[in-house]
Design a protein around this motif. Structure first.
Motif, PDB file in Angstrom:
ATOM      1  N   GLY A 218      51.312 -23.860  13.058  1.00  0.00           N
ATOM      2  CA  GLY A 218      52.163 -24.563  12.107  1.00  0.00           C
ATOM      3  C   GLY A 218      51.325 -25.353  11.134  1.00  0.00           C
ATOM      4  N   ILE A 219      51.867 -26.463  10.666  1.00  0.00           N
ATOM      5  CA  ILE A 219      51.160 -27.299   9.700  1.00  0.00           C
ATOM      6  C   ILE A 219      51.612 -28.748   9.849  1.00  0.00           C
ATOM      7  CG2 ILE A 219      52.874 -26.843   7.890  1.00  0.00           C
ATOM      8  CD1 ILE A 219      50.568 -27.000   5.865  1.00  0.00           C
ATOM      9  N   ASP A 220      50.648 -29.665   9.795  1.00  0.00           N
ATOM     10  CA  ASP A 220      50.924 -31.095   9.798  1.00  0.00           C
ATOM     11  C   ASP A 220      50.627 -31.656   8.416  1.00  0.00           C
ATOM     12  OD1 ASP A 220      51.658 -31.140  12.439  1.00  0.00           O
ATOM     13  OD2 ASP A 220      49.753 -31.951  13.176  1.00  0.00           O
ATOM     14  N   ARG A 221      51.550 -32.446   7.901  1.00  0.00           N
ATOM     15  CA  ARG A 221      51.343 -33.169   6.642  1.00  0.00           C
ATOM     16  C   ARG A 221      51.325 -34.661   6.969  1.00  0.00           C
ATOM     17  NH1 ARG A 221      54.534 -28.752   5.548  1.00  0.00           N
ATOM     18  NH2 ARG A 221      53.968 -27.498   3.723  1.00  0.00           N
ATOM     19  N   ILE A 222      50.245 -35.323   6.584  1.00  0.00           N
ATOM     20  CA  ILE A 222      50.074 -36.729   6.912  1.00  0.00           C
ATOM     21  C   ILE A 222      49.904 -37.539   5.629  1.00  0.00           C
ATOM     22  CG2 ILE A 222      48.622 -38.443   8.084  1.00  0.00           C
ATOM     23  CD1 ILE A 222      47.760 -36.271  10.023  1.00  0.00           C
ATOM     24  N   THR A 223      50.666 -38.614   5.506  1.00  0.00           N
ATOM     25  CA  THR A 223      50.410 -39.599   4.460  1.00  0.00           C
ATOM     26  C   THR A 223      49.812 -40.824   5.135  1.00  0.00           C
ATOM     27  OG1 THR A 223      52.672 -40.483   4.639  1.00  0.00           O
ATOM     28  CG2 THR A 223      52.280 -38.786   2.990  1.00  0.00           C
ATOM     29  N   ALA A 224      48.741 -41.350   4.553  1.00  0.00           N
ATOM     30  CA  ALA A 224      48.027 -42.464   5.177  1.00  0.00           C
ATOM     31  C   ALA A 224      47.639 -43.488   4.122  1.00  0.00           C
ATOM     32  CB  ALA A 224      46.772 -41.962   5.892  1.00  0.00           C
ATOM     33  N   SER A 225      47.760 -44.757   4.488  1.00  0.00           N
ATOM     34  CA  SER A 225      47.301 -45.843   3.622  1.00  0.00           C
ATOM     35  C   SER A 225      46.679 -46.910   4.504  1.00  0.00           C
ATOM     36  CB  SER A 225      48.456 -46.432   2.808  1.00  0.00           C
ATOM     37  OG  SER A 225      49.457 -46.955   3.669  1.00  0.00           O
ATOM     38  N   HIS A 243      48.169 -47.306   8.269  1.00  0.00           N
ATOM     39  CA  HIS A 243      49.534 -46.866   8.584  1.00  0.00           C
ATOM     40  C   HIS A 243      49.651 -45.414   8.169  1.00  0.00           C
ATOM     41  CE1 HIS A 243      53.895 -47.152   9.203  1.00  0.00           C
ATOM     42  NE2 HIS A 243      53.999 -46.379   8.124  1.00  0.00           N
ATOM     43  N   TRP A 244      50.110 -44.575   9.091  1.00  0.00           N
ATOM     44  CA  TRP A 244      50.265 -43.174   8.718  1.00  0.00           C
ATOM     45  C   TRP A 244      51.524 -42.548   9.292  1.00  0.00           C
ATOM     46  CZ3 TRP A 244      49.733 -39.502  12.681  1.00  0.00           C
ATOM     47  CH2 TRP A 244      48.980 -39.867  13.793  1.00  0.00           C
ATOM     48  N   LEU A 245      52.001 -41.577   8.545  1.00  0.00           N
ATOM     49  CA  LEU A 245      53.225 -40.859   8.895  1.00  0.00           C
ATOM     50  C   LEU A 245      52.929 -39.368   8.900  1.00  0.00           C
ATOM     51  CD1 LEU A 245      56.330 -40.902   9.386  1.00  0.00           C
ATOM     52  CD2 LEU A 245      56.591 -40.742   6.901  1.00  0.00           C
ATOM     53  N   GLU A 266      54.954 -41.706  13.518  1.00  0.00           N
ATOM     54  CA  GLU A 266      54.633 -42.851  12.671  1.00  0.00           C
ATOM     55  C   GLU A 266      53.837 -43.860  13.487  1.00  0.00           C
ATOM     56  OE1 GLU A 266      56.690 -45.804   9.365  1.00  0.00           O
ATOM     57  OE2 GLU A 266      57.959 -44.686  10.771  1.00  0.00           O
ATOM     58  N   TYR A 267      52.661 -44.219  12.985  1.00  0.00           N
ATOM     59  CA  TYR A 267      51.764 -45.100  13.729  1.00  0.00           C
ATOM     60  C   TYR A 267      51.154 -46.166  12.823  1.00  0.00           C
ATOM     61  CZ  TYR A 267      51.361 -42.676  18.246  1.00  0.00           C
ATOM     62  OH  TYR A 267      51.604 -42.156  19.489  1.00  0.00           O
TER      63      TYR A 267
END
Length: 279
Positions: A218-225, A243-245, A266-267
């Motif tokens: 599959g595929i994971d998409r991560i947004t991180a700041s 913080h990442w989702l 979400e972490y």
């Protein structure tokens, strides 16, 4: 009166020079690993995991993961690249919101060898256990997309740079990018640091491997700041707050039966330097 005026003038000029020098402060960001150096970090991750299959929630957990991270610089190769032996162990606390079970376990984790250039670029890495090698391709993409590579030039407050990567999938080409900005010079944990803010996205393909009896892809998409406190004199990370989702689209085959599912994670993650042992 002229003497007092002269003193005041010199004081004002001196203050202006100090302010100017502070505004013009520049540093060259580099990791400064030395043989036999040892760094001990603690990472605390808190957050939630939700797994959907169709319209149903099949798993929902609240997790707290404490990771002990030990990095030992074994040697410097090619005159600059650090060979680092990294060991991780985990304490995993999890509350299952569906069946109300509580888990509190300790895992040894894994050992790996990292090769890191002074710029921060992960040149190469390898696992020492066969079990962990299944994660090699995923982790390679993570390092390439998610780890900052410092500019070659000296930088000052307000400087920013963007790292962009092309991710080629079977049907399309996608772009992952992260922008970094120097926010200020601060003191943190007793170190003179550059405070680096960052924001971006990662695209991580998941490919099935022969060692996984449940074929997953599959595929994971991560947004991180987040914020990174980098001690520029010592050349190391002192503190990182992130913080990442994660939004994952997965497919697996169990006993010949295919199944599609989505995972949302979400972490909030804090990484803190606990001890530095110099050679």
């Amino acid at each position: 009166m002229k003497k007092i005026t002269a003193i005041l003038t010199l004081a004002i000029v001196g203050l202006a020079l100090i302010v100017c020098e502070q505004g013009e402060k520049k540093v060259h960001l580099r990791f400064k690993y030395k043989p036999q150096m040892r760094l001990t970090y603690e990472q605390l991750a808190k957050g939630n995991i939700v797994v959907h299959a169709g319209d149903s929630i099949i798993r929902e957990r609240t997790n707290e993961i404490t990771t002990s991270l030990d990095q030992y610089v074994r040697r410097i190769v090619d005159d600059s690249t650090a060979e680092i032996v990294e060991n991780k162990s985990y304490r995993y606390k999890s509350f299952d919101r569906i069946d109300s079970t509580l888990t509190d376990t300790v895992h040894q984790g894994y050992e790996m060898i990292l090769y890191i250039a002074p710029s921060g670029k992960v040149v190469d890495f390898e696992f020492t256990s066969e079990e962990a090698k299944a994660s090699t391709a995923y982790l390679k993409n993570f390092y390439e997309q998610g780890m900052p590579v410092f500019p070659r030039c000296e930088i000052s407050k307000g400087y920013s740079w963007t790292q962009t990567y092309k991710v080629v999938l079977e049907e399309e080409e996608m772009e992952a990018s992260t922008t970094y900005e120097i926010k200020s010079f601060v003191r943190e944990h007793g170190y003179d640091c550059v405070l680096i803010a960052y924001d971006g996205n990662l695209i991580l393909p998941i490919k099935g491997c022969s060692s996984d009896t449940t074929l997953r892809y599959g595929i994971d998409r991560i947004t991180a700041s987040g914020l990174m406190y980098f001690a520029y004199k010592e050349g190391l990370v002192v503190l990182q707050q992130e913080h990442w989702l994660l939004d994952g689209n997965r497919h697996k085959v169990t006993n010949g039966k295919p199944e599609d599912y989505n995972i949302t994670v979400e972490y909030d993650v804090n990484l803190t330097l606990k001890e530095l042992q110099r050679p």
